[in-house]
Motif scaffolding. Structure first.
Motif, PDB file in Angstrom:
ATOM      1  N   PHE A  24     -31.232  -6.194 -14.575  1.00 17.64           N
ATOM      2  CA  PHE A  24     -31.097  -7.644 -14.420  1.00 17.64           C
ATOM      3  C   PHE A  24     -29.854  -7.974 -13.586  1.00 17.64           C
ATOM      4  N   ALA A  25     -28.781  -7.216 -13.801  1.00 18.91           N
ATOM      5  CA  ALA A  25     -27.588  -7.400 -12.963  1.00 18.91           C
ATOM      6  C   ALA A  25     -27.901  -7.084 -11.504  1.00 18.91           C
ATOM      7  N   ASN A  26     -28.764  -6.078 -11.276  1.00 15.19           N
ATOM      8  CA  ASN A  26     -29.179  -5.725  -9.914  1.00 15.19           C
ATOM      9  C   ASN A  26     -29.728  -6.915  -9.157  1.00 15.19           C
ATOM     10  N   ILE A  27     -30.487  -7.777  -9.860  1.00 16.25           N
ATOM     11  CA  ILE A  27     -31.162  -8.883  -9.167  1.00 16.25           C
ATOM     12  C   ILE A  27     -30.359 -10.178  -9.245  1.00 16.25           C
ATOM     13  N   GLY A  28     -29.091 -10.075  -9.691  1.00 20.12           N
ATOM     14  CA  GLY A  28     -28.197 -11.221  -9.629  1.00 20.12           C
ATOM     15  C   GLY A  28     -28.147 -12.081 -10.872  1.00 20.12           C
ATOM     16  N   VAL A  29     -28.741 -11.614 -11.983  1.00 14.44           N
ATOM     17  CA  VAL A  29     -28.755 -12.394 -13.231  1.00 14.44           C
ATOM     18  C   VAL A  29     -27.516 -12.057 -14.060  1.00 14.44           C
ATOM     19  N   GLU A  30     -26.938 -13.079 -14.709  1.00 18.38           N
ATOM     20  CA  GLU A  30     -25.827 -12.860 -15.634  1.00 18.38           C
ATOM     21  C   GLU A  30     -26.378 -12.269 -16.926  1.00 18.38           C
ATOM     22  N   VAL A  31     -25.713 -11.238 -17.463  1.00 16.78           N
ATOM     23  CA  VAL A  31     -26.228 -10.519 -18.630  1.00 16.78           C
ATOM     24  C   VAL A  31     -25.189 -10.478 -19.743  1.00 16.78           C
ATOM     25  N   LEU A  32     -25.646 -10.763 -20.962  1.00 18.62           N
ATOM     26  CA  LEU A  32     -24.833 -10.555 -22.162  1.00 18.62           C
ATOM     27  C   LEU A  32     -25.431  -9.360 -22.892  1.00 18.62           C
ATOM     28  N   LEU A  33     -24.671  -8.271 -23.008  1.00 21.84           N
ATOM     29  CA  LEU A  33     -25.150  -7.040 -23.641  1.00 21.84           C
ATOM     30  C   LEU A  33     -24.442  -6.873 -24.990  1.00 21.84           C
ATOM     31  N   LEU A  34     -25.235  -6.844 -26.051  1.00 28.64           N
ATOM     32  CA  LEU A  34     -24.686  -6.781 -27.408  1.00 28.64           C
ATOM     33  C   LEU A  34     -25.132  -5.533 -28.142  1.00 28.64           C
ATOM     34  N   ASP A  35     -24.286  -5.083 -29.083  1.00 31.54           N
ATOM     35  CA  ASP A  35     -24.677  -3.995 -29.983  1.00 31.54           C
ATOM     36  C   ASP A  35     -23.909  -4.165 -31.293  1.00 31.54           C
ATOM     37  N   ILE A  36     -24.221  -3.321 -32.258  1.00 31.47           N
ATOM     38  CA  ILE A  36     -23.553  -3.417 -33.557  1.00 31.47           C
ATOM     39  C   ILE A  36     -22.100  -2.990 -33.438  1.00 31.47           C
ATOM     40  N   ALA A  37     -21.271  -3.451 -34.361  1.00 30.05           N
ATOM     41  CA  ALA A  37     -19.873  -3.018 -34.434  1.00 30.05           C
ATOM     42  C   ALA A  37     -19.814  -1.707 -35.220  1.00 30.05           C
ATOM     43  N   PRO A  38     -18.903  -0.804 -34.868  1.00 33.71           N
ATOM     44  CA  PRO A  38     -18.787   0.477 -35.591  1.00 33.71           C
ATOM     45  C   PRO A  38     -18.393   0.253 -37.058  1.00 33.71           C
ATOM     46  N   LYS A  39     -18.792   1.181 -37.903  1.00 33.58           N
ATOM     47  CA  LYS A  39     -18.447   1.112 -39.337  1.00 33.58           C
ATOM     48  C   LYS A  39     -17.196   1.920 -39.672  1.00 33.58           C
ATOM     49  N   ILE A  86     -22.298  -8.129 -15.979  1.00 32.31           N
ATOM     50  CA  ILE A  86     -22.611  -7.825 -17.374  1.00 32.31           C
ATOM     51  C   ILE A  86     -21.379  -8.076 -18.242  1.00 32.31           C
ATOM     52  N   THR A  87     -21.553  -8.898 -19.283  1.00 34.69           N
ATOM     53  CA  THR A  87     -20.513  -9.126 -20.281  1.00 34.69           C
ATOM     54  C   THR A  87     -20.928  -8.439 -21.571  1.00 34.69           C
ATOM     55  N   THR A  88     -20.021  -7.719 -22.207  1.00 33.78           N
ATOM     56  CA  THR A  88     -20.367  -7.011 -23.443  1.00 33.78           C
ATOM     57  C   THR A  88     -19.844  -7.756 -24.666  1.00 33.78           C
ATOM     58  N   GLY A  89     -20.428  -7.446 -25.798  1.00 29.46           N
ATOM     59  CA  GLY A  89     -19.994  -8.051 -27.050  1.00 29.46           C
ATOM     60  C   GLY A  89     -20.635  -7.347 -28.225  1.00 29.46           C
ATOM     61  N   ASN A  90     -20.326  -7.830 -29.444  1.00 32.64           N
ATOM     62  CA  ASN A  90     -20.925  -7.231 -30.633  1.00 32.64           C
ATOM     63  C   ASN A  90     -21.688  -8.301 -31.412  1.00 32.64           C
ATOM     64  N   ILE A  91     -22.660  -7.850 -32.180  1.00 38.52           N
ATOM     65  CA  ILE A  91     -23.566  -8.770 -32.861  1.00 38.52           C
ATOM     66  C   ILE A  91     -22.832  -9.629 -33.892  1.00 38.52           C
ATOM     67  N   ASP A  92     -21.817  -9.066 -34.547  1.00 40.23           N
ATOM     68  CA  ASP A  92     -21.080  -9.823 -35.563  1.00 40.23           C
ATOM     69  C   ASP A  92     -20.421 -11.074 -34.977  1.00 40.23           C
ATOM     70  N   ASP A  93     -19.736 -10.902 -33.843  1.00 37.27           N
ATOM     71  CA  ASP A  93     -18.930 -11.989 -33.281  1.00 37.27           C
ATOM     72  C   ASP A  93     -19.657 -12.810 -32.224  1.00 37.27           C
ATOM     73  N   ASP A  94     -20.591 -12.187 -31.509  1.00 39.02           N
ATOM     74  CA  ASP A  94     -21.060 -12.792 -30.257  1.00 39.02           C
ATOM     75  C   ASP A  94     -22.534 -13.185 -30.230  1.00 39.02           C
ATOM     76  N   LEU A  95     -23.239 -12.992 -31.340  1.00 39.69           N
ATOM     77  CA  LEU A  95     -24.663 -13.316 -31.321  1.00 39.69           C
ATOM     78  C   LEU A  95     -24.905 -14.798 -31.023  1.00 39.69           C
ATOM     79  N   SER A  96     -23.967 -15.649 -31.427  1.00 36.78           N
ATOM     80  CA  SER A  96     -24.135 -17.091 -31.186  1.00 36.78           C
ATOM     81  C   SER A  96     -24.201 -17.416 -29.696  1.00 36.78           C
ATOM     82  N   LYS A  97     -23.669 -16.508 -28.854  1.00 38.77           N
ATOM     83  CA  LYS A  97     -23.655 -16.751 -27.412  1.00 38.77           C
ATOM     84  C   LYS A  97     -25.047 -16.691 -26.789  1.00 38.77           C
ATOM     85  N   ILE A  98     -26.044 -16.211 -27.559  1.00 41.65           N
ATOM     86  CA  ILE A  98     -27.399 -16.177 -27.003  1.00 41.65           C
ATOM     87  C   ILE A  98     -27.952 -17.587 -26.836  1.00 41.65           C
TER      88      ILE A  98
END
Length: 796
Positions: A24-39, A86-98
Motif C-alpha cells: 500500500f505504501a508502494n502505491i502512495g497510500v498512508e498506512v497505520l501498521l499495528l501489532d500486539i505489545a510484548p508481554k 508507514i506509521t507503526t503502533g500497538n493495539i493497546d494504545d493506537d487502535l483508536s487511530k483506525i
C-alpha cells in the motif's frame, strides 16, 4: 459506491501484514501498521531500565517485523523512501487511530477466536462505511463477522493477498453472507487498477480458488512421485519453465513457501472438504510427515527437499530420506519441444511422449482437468476465474482450461478416459451445444464458455487492456521473423519483438525502422511494447561474438552504427515514440527506452546498462546518453564533475534498478517525463494513450542537439585517477579498469583541453570506437562467451 482510499490500517505485522503494508505504501497510500505489545522485556530493555509501559517497548514487535521485512530480498517495497508512508503502533494504545482509516485489514494469526476478538475491538473505533477485510487463507469468512453490526457486515469480506504481496498478482475477494455488491465491485476495481492485481471474486469455500487448485496440484505430485518412481529433480524439470511455470517448479517452490504452510492448507482442505472426489489425495504422505517431524521445512530451516552444504546443493532421496548429490534430469519428450518457443504450443507434444515424461504429463494434466471441471460451481461459477487465479497466484503462464484448450477439449477427454477419469457433465454439455473450446477470441476480445447460458461470454474487465495475443494476426501490419507491427487503432502502431528473450539483432532493428517509416508516413504515433516475461535482455551478443571472433570489424562497425542510427531515429522521429518496458530491460532494451519521447514503465521493471558484464561499454547510444543527461544537469562549475561522476558510476557499476521507481535515481528514467503503471496488464493501453496525447498535442520532430557540454581532460583525469586507485586496492581487475577508462573517455568527450559544446554524433562516434576496440580484447571475448554459455558474468 464512491470511495477514496487515503489511509489503510493493517492489524498484524508478521510477514504478510508487513508485506501488505509495504505494498500500500508502494502505491502512495498512508498506512497505520499495528501489532500486539510484548508481554515481557528483553534483556537489553531491562538493562536500559525500560518498562512494559514504555512506547519503545510496546512498539518493539511491530517495528522489528517491519524492519525485517524492509531488509528482506526481494524487497517488498519499490523504493526504501516509501517506507516513510508507514506509521507503526500497538493495539493497546493506537487502535483508536483506525477511526481515520478508509480500509482496515486484519492479518493476525489464523485462529477464528482471535480474529473475532480483533473485530470486536475494531468495531468500537471504525467509522461507519469503513471497509473491513480479513487476509485469511482458509478460515470461512461467514464465521468471522458473526455478532457484528449491520454496517460492519455490509462492508466486511475476505481479501486474500498472496505472499509476497508486491510480486504475486492474485487478489482473491471472498464475500461474507451480507457483503454489499457495491463493496465487492469497488474492491475488484481497486485491486486491479491501484494495487496492480488480478482481482478474482471467489466463493466462501475452503482455501478459496487459488490454494484449492494449487494445493491439489502439489499434493497429487507428492503421490505421483512415489507411484512413478520419479526423483525430485525429475519432477522439477518436468514442472518448470518447459510448461510455463516458474524456475522453482514444484519442490523448490515448496522449500521457499515452507512445507509447514503447505501442510496447514492441505490439512484444512482434508478436514473441511469431506465430499471432494479426491479427498484422500489431501492426506499428507508419510515422507512429508517425516520431514515435518525432522523440521525439514525448506529455506526457513535451512533444508527441505533441497539442502545447501557449503556451496553444494544436495537433494532429498524420497525413499531413504537422505540427502545426496543432485542428479541431472533429462527426457526424450522434452527434447522434442526445444524448437517450440511458447509453452502453450508444447502441450500437444508433451502428452504424446512415449517415455516416463509423457506418462507423467498425461496423468498430471488429466487429473488437473477433471479436478478443476468438478470445482465448478463449487468454488466459482466461471471457469476463467480458475485460470486467472492459477496464473496470478502461482505464476503459471497458462491456466488449466487454457492448457486443455491447447491439447483439444475432445483429445483431453480421450486422455482422461484412458486414465480412468470422466469429465464433469457440463463439459460434455458444452461440446453438445456446439462449443468446441473453453475460450474463443472475437474482435480482439477473449470470450469464455458460460455454463449457465451454454454460450460464449466476454471475459469482463478487458476494456482497459490491450491483449496482443488477441490481435497479433488480425491487426498485423507488417512482420518478419523477429518483430511484428500491429495497428492498435486511433492512428497508433505497436511494435512487438519476437526474437529469443526479445534480444535486439538485425531483424528487430529492421522492425523498428519499418515501424518508424509507417508511423511517420501513414499513422500518428508508435508504441514499442510487448507482453513477454521481459521487455528485452539487450543486444544479440551472440552475433557480436561471432563477428569479433572472426575479426570482421567492418561488419561489426556497420552493425553497431546501425544500432546507434536506429536509436537516434527513435529519438528524432517525426512521430511520437513511446516505449513500454517491463521485467528485465537491459543493455539495448534500456538504451531504446532512454531515446523515447516518453517511457511508460511497469512498476516491476529491472532496467539498467549492463554491458560492463560482457566486457564492453554501452554501444547503442547509452554511453552518449548518460553524458547528455549529465550535461543537462550542469548548473555550476563546482558540481559538474560530481554530476558526471554519478552518471559514470551508474554505467561502470552496471546498476540495475529493482523497480521502475529506483530507475529515477539512476537517471535512466526522467522525472516529469516518464510514468509508471502498477498493473502491467494496463501498460500498453496507457502507452497508447500517451502516444495519442503527444500526437494530438501537435507533436513536432525534435531538433538534433549540438549543445552538449563535455568536460574533456578535467573529467578524464579525475576518472583515470579513480580507476587507478580502484585497481590498486584490488576492487577491480586490470580489464575492468580498461573498460572503465574507455567509458571515461567517451563521457568526458575525449581529451579536449577545456569544456566544449559538442553534438550527439560526436559522442556516438567516440562510443562506437571504444566499443569496437574492446571487442578486439581477448578478455572481452572470454566474458561474452561465458555469458552465452553460463548465463552469468565472468570477472577476469
Amino acid at each position: 459506491m464512491k470511495c477514496t482510499i487515503k489511509k489503510v490500517a493493517v492489524i498484524g505485522s508478521g510477514i504478510m501484514g508487513s508485506g501488505i503494508a509495504c505494498h500500500f505504501a508502494n502505491i502512495g497510500v498512508e498506512v497505520l501498521l499495528l501489532d500486539i505489545a510484548p508481554k515481557e522485556l528483553t534483556e537489553k530493555e531491562q538493562k536500559k531500565g525500560l518498562t512494559l509501559q514504555d512506547k519503545v517497548v510496546k512498539n518493539r514487535l511491530v517495528n522489528e517485523h517491519l524492519a525485517n521485512s524492509l531488509k528482506s530480498k526481494p524487497s517488498p517495497i519499490y523504493h526504501q523512501k516509501f517506507a516513510s508512508r508507514i506509521t507503526t503502533g500497538n493495539i493497546d494504545d493506537d487502535l483508536s487511530k483506525i477511526a481515520d482509516a478508509d480500509w482496515v485489514i486484519e492479518v493476525v494469526v489464523e485462529r477464528l477466536d482471535i480474529k473475532q476478538k480483533v473485530f470486536e475491538q475494531v468495531e468500537k473505533y471504525r467509522k461507519p462505511g469503513t471497509l473491513i477485510t480479513s487476509n485469511t487463507s482458509g478460515i470461512p469468512i461467514h464465521f468471522m463477522s458473526e455478532g457484528r453490526s449491520e454496517d460492519f457486515q455490509k462492508h466486511f469480506c475476505g481479501t486474500h493477498f498472496f505472499n509476497p504481496p508486491r510480486y504475486l498478482k492474485l487478489f482473491e475477494i471472498i464475500p461474507g453472507p451480507n457483503t454489499s455488491k457495491e463493496v465487492l465491485d469497488f474492491l475488484n476495481g481497486y485491486g486491479e487498477k491501484f494495487l496492480g492485481k488480478t482481482s478474482v471474486v471467489a466463493k466462501d469455500t475452503p482455501a478459496f480458488i487459488g490454494n484449492r487448485v494449487g494445493i491439489y496440484g502439489i499434493m497429487s505430485m507428492f503421490h505421483q512421485v512415489k507411484e512413478m518412481g520419479l526423483t525430485i529433480e525429475e519432477v522439477d524439470k518436468l514442472t518448470g519453465p518447459v510448461i510455463g511455470r516458474p524456475k522453482s517448479a514444484t519442490f523448490r517452490t515448496v522449500d521457499v513457501v515452507g512445507l509447514d504452510t503447505l501442510v496447514h492448507v492441505a490439512n484444512g482442505i482434508y478436514d473441511n472438504c469431506p465430499d471432494d472426489e479426491v479427498h484422500e489425495l489431501f492426506k499428507v504422505p508419510d515422507f512429508i510427515n517425516s520431514m515435518m517431524e525432522n523440521k525439514w521445512l525448506g529455506s526457513k530451516t535451512g533444508q527441505g527437499f533441497y539442502k545447501k552444504e557449503g556451496k553444494v546443493i544436495t537433494s532429498l532421496d524420497l525413499d531413504t530420506l537422505e540427502y545426496r548429490p543432485q542428479q541431472k534430469a533429462s527426457f526424450a519428450t522434452l527434447e522434442l519441444t526445444k524448437t517450440i518457443d511458447k509453452p502453450i504450443d508444447r502441450f500437444k507434444v508433451l502428452v504424446k511422449g512415449k517415455d516416463k515424461a509423457g506418462e507423467f504429463y498425461r496423468k498430471n494434466f488429466t487429473g488437473m482437468f477433471a479436478y478443476v471441471a468438478n470445482r465448478i460451481p463449487e468454488i466459482t461459477d466461471d471457469l476463467y476465474k480458475i485460470d486467472d487465479a492459477m496464473k496470478a497466484g502461482f505464476g503459471w503462464e497458462n491456466g488449466p482450461f487454457e492448457i486443455w484448450d491447447a491439447i483439444g477439449v475432445e483429445k483431453g477427454i480421450e486422455l482422461m478416459k484412458a486414465e480412468g477419469l470422466e469429465p464433469a457433465a457440463w463439459v460434455n454439455d458444452m461440446l453438445k451445444s456446439g462449443n468446441k473450446s473453453f475460450y474463443t477470441v472475437k474482435e480482439g476480445n477473449t470470450y469464455y464458455y458460460d455454463i449457465e447460458s451454454k454460450s460464449q461470454k466476454k471475459v469482463p474487465g478487458q476494456d482497459s487492456f490491450i491483449i496482443l495475443n488477441n490481435i497479433r494476426e488480425s491487426k498485423k501490419v507488417w512482420s518478419n521473423s523477429d518483430a511484428i507491427i500491429q495497428d492498435l487503432g486511433d492512428g497508433i502502431l505497436n511494435l512487438e519483438f519476437q526474437s529469443k528473450m526479445n534480444t535486439i539483432g538485425g531483424g528487430v532493428l529492421q522492425g523498428i525502422n519499418k515501424a518508424l517509416d509507417l508511423a511517420e508516413n501513414e499513422y500518428d504515433g508508435l508504441v514499442i511494447g510487448n507482453q513477454a516475461a521481459n521487455f528485452s535482455v539487450g543486444a544479440n551478443i551472440g552475433m557480436i561474438f561471432m563477428m569479433a571472433v572472426e575479426q570482421e570489424y567492418d561488419e561489426l562497425n556497420m552493425a553497431i552504427k546501425m544500432f546507434q542510427d536506429t536509436m537516434m531515429r527513435v529519438r528524432y522521429s517525426a512521430a511520437p515514440v513511446v516505449v513500454a518496458p517491463h521485467g528485465m530491460t537491459l543493455g539495448g532494451g534500456c538504451e531504446m527506452s532512454m531515446h523515447a519521447d516518453k517511457v511508460v514503465a511497469a512498476a516491476e521493471t529491472y532496467i539498467g546498462l549492463v554491458e560492463f558484464g560482457v566486457g564492453v561499454i554501452p554501444g547503442g547510444g547509452g554511453s552518449k546518453e548518460m553524458a547528455v543527461r549529465a550535461s543537462d544537469l550542469f548548473h555550476k562549475n563546482d558540481v559538474e564533475l560530481n554530476v558526471l561522476q554519478e552518471y559514470f558510476l551508474t554505467v561502470a557499476m552496471a546498476k540495475v534498478s529493482t523497480s521502475a521507481y529506483e530507475a529515477f535515481d539512476t537517471g535512466i528514467l526522467q522525472k516529469g517525463k516518464d510514468v509508471i503503471v502498477v498493473n502491467k496488464d494496463r501498460q500498453l493501453a496507457e502507452a497508447k494513450k500517451y502516444a495519442k496525447i503527444l500526437a494530438e498535442a501537435g507533436y513536432t520532430q525534435p531538433v538534433k542537439r549540438k549543445d552538449i557540454k563535455v568536460l574533456g581532460k578535467q573529467a578524464l583525469g579525475m576518472f583515470l585517477v579513480g580507476t587507478d586507485s580502484m585497481e590498486a586496492g584490488n576492487y577491480i581487475s586490470e580489464h575492468d579498469k580498461k573498460i572503465a577508462n574507455k567509458l571515461a573517455y567517451v563521457m568526458a568527450g575525449g581529451d579536449l583541453s577545456e569544456s566544449t559544446l559538442v553534438t550527439e554524433q560526436y559522442l556516438l562516434d567516440l562510443e562506437r570506437e571504444a566499443f569496437l576496440s574492446l571487442c578486439g580484447e581477448r578478455k572481452t571475448l572470454e566474458r561474452i562467451q561465458h555469458m552465452l554459455t553460463k548465463g552469468k558474468p565472468l570477472r577476469n
